[in-house]
Design a protein around this motif. Sequence first.
Motif, PDB file in Angstrom:
ATOM      1  N   THR A 213     -52.076  17.646 -15.445  1.00 47.11           N
ATOM      2  CA  THR A 213     -51.268  18.437 -14.728  1.00 47.11           C
ATOM      3  C   THR A 213     -51.203  17.863 -13.251  1.00 47.11           C
ATOM      4  OG1 THR A 213     -51.658  20.405 -16.031  1.00 47.11           O
ATOM      5  CG2 THR A 213     -51.066  21.030 -13.805  1.00 47.11           C
ATOM      6  N   GLY A 214     -52.381  17.786 -12.656  1.00 50.55           N
ATOM      7  CA  GLY A 214     -52.222  17.545 -11.083  1.00 50.55           C
ATOM      8  C   GLY A 214     -51.875  16.245 -10.989  1.00 50.55           C
ATOM      9  N   ARG A 215     -51.951  15.113 -11.894  1.00 51.91           N
ATOM     10  CA  ARG A 215     -51.379  13.542 -11.580  1.00 51.91           C
ATOM     11  C   ARG A 215     -49.681  13.595 -11.705  1.00 51.91           C
ATOM     12  NH1 ARG A 215     -54.264   9.404 -15.284  1.00 51.91           N
ATOM     13  NH2 ARG A 215     -53.458   8.087 -13.687  1.00 51.91           N
ATOM     14  N   GLN A 216     -49.265  14.661 -12.592  1.00 51.45           N
ATOM     15  CA  GLN A 216     -47.935  14.606 -12.704  1.00 51.45           C
ATOM     16  C   GLN A 216     -47.190  15.106 -11.447  1.00 51.45           C
ATOM     17  OE1 GLN A 216     -47.205  17.161 -16.270  1.00 51.45           O
ATOM     18  NE2 GLN A 216     -47.102  15.249 -17.485  1.00 51.45           N
ATOM     19  N   PHE A 217     -48.005  16.440 -10.918  1.00 49.09           N
ATOM     20  CA  PHE A 217     -47.424  17.156  -9.734  1.00 49.09           C
ATOM     21  C   PHE A 217     -47.396  15.890  -8.727  1.00 49.09           C
ATOM     22  CE2 PHE A 217     -48.042  19.509  -5.907  1.00 49.09           C
ATOM     23  CZ  PHE A 217     -47.258  20.459  -5.912  1.00 49.09           C
TER      24      PHE A 217
ATOM     25  N   SER B 152     -56.200  25.989 -17.602  1.00 46.74           N
ATOM     26  CA  SER B 152     -56.190  24.512 -17.282  1.00 46.74           C
ATOM     27  C   SER B 152     -55.060  24.010 -16.380  1.00 46.74           C
ATOM     28  CB  SER B 152     -56.168  23.903 -18.702  1.00 46.74           C
ATOM     29  OG  SER B 152     -57.134  24.129 -19.314  1.00 46.74           O
ATOM     30  N   VAL B 153     -53.858  24.486 -16.400  1.00 44.88           N
ATOM     31  CA  VAL B 153     -52.618  24.210 -15.765  1.00 44.88           C
ATOM     32  C   VAL B 153     -52.787  24.699 -14.427  1.00 44.88           C
ATOM     33  CG1 VAL B 153     -50.195  24.239 -15.429  1.00 44.88           C
ATOM     34  CG2 VAL B 153     -51.025  23.815 -17.710  1.00 44.88           C
ATOM     35  N   MET B 154     -53.306  25.936 -14.411  1.00 46.87           N
ATOM     36  CA  MET B 154     -53.551  26.551 -13.024  1.00 46.87           C
ATOM     37  C   MET B 154     -54.599  25.708 -12.035  1.00 46.87           C
ATOM     38  SD  MET B 154     -54.143  30.759 -14.204  1.00 46.87           S
ATOM     39  CE  MET B 154     -54.620  31.376 -12.521  1.00 46.87           C
TER      40      MET B 154
ATOM     41  N   ALA C 199     -54.080  19.936  -7.085  1.00 49.76           N
ATOM     42  CA  ALA C 199     -52.778  19.043  -6.592  1.00 49.76           C
ATOM     43  C   ALA C 199     -52.122  19.645  -5.460  1.00 49.76           C
ATOM     44  CB  ALA C 199     -52.061  18.764  -7.776  1.00 49.76           C
ATOM     45  N   VAL C 200     -52.069  21.076  -5.447  1.00 46.64           N
ATOM     46  CA  VAL C 200     -51.271  21.536  -4.579  1.00 46.64           C
ATOM     47  C   VAL C 200     -52.167  21.617  -3.113  1.00 46.64           C
ATOM     48  CG1 VAL C 200     -52.081  24.049  -4.623  1.00 46.64           C
ATOM     49  CG2 VAL C 200     -49.717  23.420  -4.091  1.00 46.64           C
ATOM     50  N   LYS C 201     -53.389  21.675  -3.242  1.00 47.74           N
ATOM     51  CA  LYS C 201     -54.202  21.444  -1.944  1.00 47.74           C
ATOM     52  C   LYS C 201     -53.714  19.998  -1.318  1.00 47.74           C
ATOM     53  CE  LYS C 201     -56.944  24.991  -1.810  1.00 47.74           C
ATOM     54  NZ  LYS C 201     -56.457  25.808  -3.026  1.00 47.74           N
ATOM     55  N   LEU C 202     -53.740  18.954  -2.003  1.00 45.10           N
ATOM     56  CA  LEU C 202     -53.681  17.920  -1.476  1.00 45.10           C
ATOM     57  C   LEU C 202     -52.218  17.834  -0.976  1.00 45.10           C
ATOM     58  CD1 LEU C 202     -55.162  15.606  -4.553  1.00 45.10           C
ATOM     59  CD2 LEU C 202     -56.098  16.095  -2.242  1.00 45.10           C
ATOM     60  N   ASN C 203     -51.181  18.311  -1.791  1.00 41.78           N
ATOM     61  CA  ASN C 203     -49.973  18.240  -1.214  1.00 41.78           C
ATOM     62  C   ASN C 203     -49.833  19.089   0.067  1.00 41.78           C
ATOM     63  OD1 ASN C 203     -46.966  17.985  -1.831  1.00 41.78           O
ATOM     64  ND2 ASN C 203     -46.893  20.287  -1.708  1.00 41.78           N
ATOM     65  N   ASN C 204     -50.178  20.285   0.092  1.00 41.75           N
ATOM     66  CA  ASN C 204     -50.390  21.038   1.044  1.00 41.75           C
ATOM     67  C   ASN C 204     -50.934  20.426   2.364  1.00 41.75           C
ATOM     68  OD1 ASN C 204     -48.951  23.163   0.082  1.00 41.75           O
ATOM     69  ND2 ASN C 204     -50.819  24.470  -0.252  1.00 41.75           N
ATOM     70  N   MET C 205     -51.945  19.591   2.230  1.00 41.69           N
ATOM     71  CA  MET C 205     -52.537  18.784   3.256  1.00 41.69           C
ATOM     72  C   MET C 205     -51.458  18.046   3.845  1.00 41.69           C
ATOM     73  SD  MET C 205     -55.989  16.513   3.487  1.00 41.69           S
ATOM     74  CE  MET C 205     -55.135  15.207   2.528  1.00 41.69           C
ATOM     75  N   VAL C 206     -50.673  17.367   3.213  1.00 44.93           N
ATOM     76  CA  VAL C 206     -49.513  16.532   3.701  1.00 44.93           C
ATOM     77  C   VAL C 206     -48.294  17.431   4.335  1.00 44.93           C
ATOM     78  CG1 VAL C 206     -47.911  14.883   3.128  1.00 44.93           C
ATOM     79  CG2 VAL C 206     -50.019  14.723   1.950  1.00 44.93           C
ATOM     80  N   ILE C 207     -47.895  18.197   3.603  1.00 43.06           N
ATOM     81  CA  ILE C 207     -46.803  19.118   4.111  1.00 43.06           C
ATOM     82  C   ILE C 207     -47.177  19.971   5.517  1.00 43.06           C
ATOM     83  CG2 ILE C 207     -45.249  21.087   3.610  1.00 43.06           C
ATOM     84  CD1 ILE C 207     -44.798  18.321   2.084  1.00 43.06           C
TER      85      ILE C 207
ATOM     86  N   ARG D  73     -55.575  10.430  -9.313  1.00 42.05           N
ATOM     87  CA  ARG D  73     -56.718  10.669 -10.307  1.00 42.05           C
ATOM     88  C   ARG D  73     -58.090  10.920  -9.673  1.00 42.05           C
ATOM     89  NH1 ARG D  73     -60.542   8.497 -13.871  1.00 42.05           N
ATOM     90  NH2 ARG D  73     -60.666   9.509 -15.792  1.00 42.05           N
ATOM     91  N   TYR D  74     -58.552   9.749  -8.821  1.00 45.58           N
ATOM     92  CA  TYR D  74     -59.679  10.040  -8.145  1.00 45.58           C
ATOM     93  C   TYR D  74     -59.937  11.178  -7.177  1.00 45.58           C
ATOM     94  CZ  TYR D  74     -59.589   5.543 -10.346  1.00 45.58           C
ATOM     95  OH  TYR D  74     -59.487   4.339 -11.196  1.00 45.58           O
ATOM     96  N   LEU D  75     -58.917  11.373  -6.258  1.00 43.80           N
ATOM     97  CA  LEU D  75     -58.676  12.534  -5.670  1.00 43.80           C
ATOM     98  C   LEU D  75     -59.015  13.921  -6.314  1.00 43.80           C
ATOM     99  CD1 LEU D  75     -56.152  11.285  -2.984  1.00 43.80           C
ATOM    100  CD2 LEU D  75     -58.349  11.458  -2.705  1.00 43.80           C
ATOM    101  N   LEU D  76     -58.296  14.002  -7.362  1.00 40.27           N
ATOM    102  CA  LEU D  76     -58.319  15.357  -8.290  1.00 40.27           C
ATOM    103  C   LEU D  76     -59.744  15.450  -8.811  1.00 40.27           C
ATOM    104  CD1 LEU D  76     -54.983  15.055 -10.072  1.00 40.27           C
ATOM    105  CD2 LEU D  76     -55.501  16.505  -8.284  1.00 40.27           C
ATOM    106  N   LEU D  77     -60.374  14.298  -9.026  1.00 38.89           N
ATOM    107  CA  LEU D  77     -61.511  14.443  -9.530  1.00 38.89           C
ATOM    108  C   LEU D  77     -62.604  14.965  -8.615  1.00 38.89           C
ATOM    109  CD1 LEU D  77     -61.963  11.224 -12.024  1.00 38.89           C
ATOM    110  CD2 LEU D  77     -61.933  13.786 -12.774  1.00 38.89           C
ATOM    111  N   LEU D  78     -62.167  15.004  -7.405  1.00 38.77           N
ATOM    112  CA  LEU D  78     -63.094  15.564  -6.511  1.00 38.77           C
ATOM    113  C   LEU D  78     -63.411  16.991  -6.614  1.00 38.77           C
ATOM    114  CD1 LEU D  78     -61.956  13.794  -3.178  1.00 38.77           C
ATOM    115  CD2 LEU D  78     -64.101  13.466  -4.342  1.00 38.77           C
TER     116      LEU D  78
END
Length: 451
Positions: free
Chosen positions: A353-357, A267-269, A275-283, A336-341
């Motif tokens: 987990t994703g929201r906290q990240f 679940s955490v994975m 979340a890391v996909k969204l983060n990596n898009m920015v970085i 939250r809505y982006l993670l639900l994608l």
Amino acid sequence: MNKDLTEGKPAKVLWGFCLPLFGSIIFQQLYNIADSLVAGKFIGENALAAVGNSYEITLIFIAFAFGCNMGCSVIVSQLFGAKDYGKMKSAVSTACIFSALLCAVLMIAGILGCAPLLRLIRTPQEVFPDSQLYLDIYIWGLPFVFFYNIATGIFSALGDSRTPFCFLAVSSSANIAVDILFVKAFHMGVAGVAWATFLCQGISCVLAVAAVWGRLQKIRTGKKEALFDAGLLKKILLIAVPSILQQSFVSVGNILIQGVINGFGPSVMAGYSAAVKLNNMVITSFTTIGNGISNFSAQNLGANKYGRIREGFRAGIKMVWCLCIPFCALYIFFGRYLLLLFMESDSAAALMTGRQFLWILSPFYFIVSAKLVADGILRGVSAMRQFMTATFIDLVLRVVLAFVLSDWTGSALGIWSAWPIGWGIAMGVSVYFYRKEYGKLAEDGLRTGIH
């Protein structure tokens, strides 16, 4: 169209050059985002975890391709800025030969070593088969990854950021459609996600290489250039090897962090994977703009226009901070809505987990983006030792603190907290090195009468 980055107002030139690069990387990220989105939505949480787990290993291979991209791009930029077109063509062919050999070695290493690496990072048994299957297919597509990166590096060196954007826009959009087709219609599971990426990357690679070949043929040199030049290879490697090491160690660090994350369960994975996909898009967007600033700096270094490098740094900071504002707001208020994608709403642990990240990392995008702009200048002026030092400080801090803080807090929250600390200290180091290197260039310019 080739563009001389040594003429015109630096801010306007950089905006015109970097915005298509930004668009390109958004579409490039759609490859991996589409894989995770389709896996999470149409296959299941374990499939999302498997794709995310494999992604950290694919970044090692991408690190080598990126290093070849930067080595070729910076040297070609310097030669293009100096109007030495014969050597510029030799640099391109030399980089291609070296990249082909390196790619072959990595394919052999990947075929033999990916399964042991998955075990090393404690991949849970329920996601292990899909993780290995995804990697096995990905490795056979490595030539496409390498030569696409070389082609886009050459386009950027020639001041053309629009052509690769067009290729990526079409191929990335197609990748989403083929992902869904293979998974929903053909029921291919994770294999369908991997084969869709393989197919679309292959098409974009072939088109990009053909376009680069045609562009170079139009540049007349007056004599036949050498197919391979050992002296130019050495210059390329002086940029490529530190870039490869930097990206590789970052990837290894991320794999170590992934190992810590895997200890908290699927679940955490899955939440981290989304979340890391969204983060990596920015970085990666900031990194790509930094790469554009490298090309800008390299061309102006080749043309002995040192004052424009400082103006480029200031324009670059304004550019990335303009991007930070919407990304930060989007991830904090609508994360939250982006993670639900990527997942179903009943995946409560993964979603939290994703929201906290995203909540912890996104406010610090202003800091890491400034670091990446300074890194772009350092790479463009070939100050690779300083560039690597700043990167390793960030990496070591993030990895060590991820272990220490996760153990101290007993949760993944400690892992996410390591990112801002590493970014903040490394940013200070990068900006310090940039100012020091620019000071040396300014002194040389005053001594020789160059401004």
